[in-house]
Design an enzyme around this catalytic site. Sequence first.
Site, short mmCIF file in Angstrom:
data_model
loop_
_atom_site.label_atom_id
_atom_site.label_comp_id
_atom_site.label_asym_id
_atom_site.label_seq_id
_atom_site.Cartn_x
_atom_site.Cartn_y
_atom_site.Cartn_z
N HIS A 165 22.13 43.77 26.21
CA HIS A 165 21.61 42.85 27.14
C HIS A 165 20.71 43.27 28.20
O HIS A 165 19.90 42.44 28.68
CB HIS A 165 22.77 42.26 28.01
CG HIS A 165 23.34 43.01 29.02
ND1 HIS A 165 24.38 43.86 28.76
CD2 HIS A 165 23.22 43.19 30.41
CE1 HIS A 165 24.79 44.79 29.98
NE2 HIS A 165 23.97 44.00 30.89
C1 UD1 Z 1 22.92 40.54 35.24
C2 UD1 Z 1 22.62 41.73 35.91
C3 UD1 Z 1 22.99 43.22 35.03
C4 UD1 Z 1 24.15 43.07 34.48
C5 UD1 Z 1 24.45 41.63 33.81
C6 UD1 Z 1 25.92 41.52 33.31
C7 UD1 Z 1 20.84 41.68 37.60
C8 UD1 Z 1 19.49 41.87 37.90
N1 UD1 Z 1 21.35 41.93 36.65
O1 UD1 Z 1 21.96 40.66 34.05
O2 UD1 Z 1 22.65 44.22 35.88
O3 UD1 Z 1 24.39 44.10 33.69
O4 UD1 Z 1 24.16 40.63 34.63
O5 UD1 Z 1 26.35 40.83 32.30
O6 UD1 Z 1 21.73 41.43 38.34
N2 UD1 Z 1 22.61 33.20 31.36
C9 UD1 Z 1 23.30 32.20 30.96
N3 UD1 Z 1 24.56 31.93 31.39
C10 UD1 Z 1 25.11 32.65 32.33
C11 UD1 Z 1 24.40 33.61 33.07
C12 UD1 Z 1 23.33 34.06 32.45
O7 UD1 Z 1 23.08 31.38 29.95
O8 UD1 Z 1 26.28 32.24 32.78
C13 UD1 Z 1 21.24 33.54 30.84
C14 UD1 Z 1 20.33 32.72 31.55
O9 UD1 Z 1 19.14 32.31 30.73
C15 UD1 Z 1 19.47 33.75 32.45
C16 UD1 Z 1 19.89 35.04 31.68
O10 UD1 Z 1 21.13 34.66 31.08
O11 UD1 Z 1 18.34 33.61 32.85
C17 UD1 Z 1 19.95 36.35 32.40
O12 UD1 Z 1 21.08 36.12 33.55
P1 UD1 Z 1 20.87 37.05 34.87
O13 UD1 Z 1 22.09 36.97 35.63
O14 UD1 Z 1 19.39 36.96 35.53
O15 UD1 Z 1 21.00 38.43 34.29
P2 UD1 Z 1 21.60 39.27 33.07
O16 UD1 Z 1 20.76 39.59 31.91
O17 UD1 Z 1 23.03 38.38 33.14
N1 UDP Z 2 32.96 42.42 28.38
C1 UDP Z 2 33.83 41.43 28.06
N2 UDP Z 2 33.31 40.70 26.91
C2 UDP Z 2 32.45 41.00 26.40
C3 UDP Z 2 31.34 41.96 26.71
C4 UDP Z 2 31.77 42.59 28.01
O1 UDP Z 2 34.93 41.26 28.47
O2 UDP Z 2 32.02 40.28 25.35
C5 UDP Z 2 33.26 43.41 29.78
C6 UDP Z 2 33.59 44.73 29.48
O3 UDP Z 2 34.97 45.01 29.11
C7 UDP Z 2 33.33 45.26 30.82
C8 UDP Z 2 32.14 44.26 31.43
O4 UDP Z 2 32.31 43.07 30.61
O5 UDP Z 2 34.50 45.14 31.64
C9 UDP Z 2 30.80 44.76 31.19
O6 UDP Z 2 29.85 43.80 31.73
P1 UDP Z 2 28.33 43.91 31.11
O7 UDP Z 2 28.09 44.66 30.23
O8 UDP Z 2 28.08 42.39 31.16
O9 UDP Z 2 27.65 44.47 32.59
P2 UDP Z 2 27.18 46.00 33.20
O10 UDP Z 2 28.54 46.78 33.31
O11 UDP Z 2 26.52 46.45 32.08
O12 UDP Z 2 26.40 45.51 34.37
#
Ligand code: UD1
Ligand code: UDP
Length: 366
Positions: free
Chosen positions: A210
């Site tokens: 991601h």
């Molecule tokens: C965010 C965090 C990242 C973390 C990740 C965990 C920041 C800068 N990034 O990245 O550090 O590893 O979360 O998963 O805070 N979206 C949906 N539904 C949701 C959430 C997001 O559709 O419930 C889509 C939207 O199109 C959005 C995109 O995902 O624009 C990115 O979401 P965003 O929260 O900005 O950043 P992540 O890539 O999720």
């Molecule tokens: N995770 C989950 N389901 C998924 C993918 C991840 O429950 O399909 C959990 C995973 O076990 C971990 C957390 O989500 O506890 C990690 O989140 P993510 O990779 O989104 O964020 P990051 O740790 O990179 O910030």
Amino acid sequence: MLVDIIAGARPNFIKIAPIIEAINAAGKAGVNIQFRLVHTGQHYDKKMSGDFFEQLGIPEPHHNLEAGSGTQAEQTGKIMIGYERLLLEKPCDLCVVVGDVTSTMACSIAAKKVNNIKVAHVEGGIRSGDWTMPEEINRIVTDAITDYFFTTSEVANNNLRKSGVKEEQIYFVGNTMIDTLYKQMPRFSQPALWSEYGLTSGGYIIMTLHRPANVDDKDKLKELITEIVTNSRGLPVIFPVHPRTAKILQTIGVNADNLHVIDPLGYLEFNYLVKNAKAVITDSGGITEEATVMAVPCMTLRDSTERPETCTVGTNELLGTDPKSIQPAFERLFAGQWKEGAIPALWDGKTADRIVSSITRIFGLN
Ligand code: UD1
Ligand code: UDP
């Protein structure tokens, strides 16, 4: 004493669950401590948010700031405005932020600027050194205004010391994500796809991607996935797709008999699959920690990590983001040459208790 607990994105929910539990336990034991749970709304899909509250027994948030998605500045602004409003209505005595997402940084700034509210950063001090990642900016900004640092490693402690943080502000407590992992391990749950895809223990790969550097460029994403599925020797590759990645994936159409693209999984199902996998391929931070504790080989498609102990102590290895690095790594995996790994210090399931005991002492609550 009122403690605000901030959570906005998927990994935050996993980190706050044990802290809430430890606060509740302290309250029951007569300590004058209560929490207010603030969900910023950064993640909002049921599969990225609500499901974790249900599975991990996290109570309903007292407030949801409903910030939603947007650019970095839009999200930061919405969260700051929402949280500031809440603090002006009713301030807290301590704002606890976790991890490194935009919600972490935005709420710590708002708290500090409203009456200089004390800020505690759980997972403070970690650094990747990569300023192109929004998370690194979030870490640096948050740590610049944090009062109490609850850290996961000696490396983090040293990063903080080097940046001038005083020794008495640093509390080396371990990892709350691992508290949740140990607590939930007996409840890990085999997902329906196990029999649907004929999975066997050690007979498949689980993958998550991601990070913008890997998924925002569709050619890069396609190349990475293609390398992975062609080098996995026919083993099923299970790919629960983050919504950011899903948007791009649907425009590139990668298909392979052994590739199974699915929705994000619940915590109990996902970690069941990690625990039983031949290997994990990821660019997540939290997943490298969980793989380390479960002793599962982990390949990270990033050039840097803010969690070096997952590599120096654990089962994780940084492959970088060049798709060419995947084949040699798979060769070592299939030759049985992956390192065994061990568990980093204090990743023992008792971190949240240490955090709440420290807060109790700092604020003279007993
Ligand atoms: C965010 C965090 C990242 C973390 C990740 C965990 C920041 C800068 N990034 O990245 O550090 O590893 O979360 O998963 O805070 N979206 C949906 N539904 C949701 C959430 C997001 O559709 O419930 C889509 C939207 O199109 C959005 C995109 O995902 O624009 C990115 O979401 P965003 O929260 O900005 O950043 P992540 O890539 O999720
Ligand atoms: N995770 C989950 N389901 C998924 C993918 C991840 O429950 O399909 C959990 C995973 O076990 C971990 C957390 O989500 O506890 C990690 O989140 P993510 O990779 O989104 O964020 P990051 O740790 O990179 O910030």
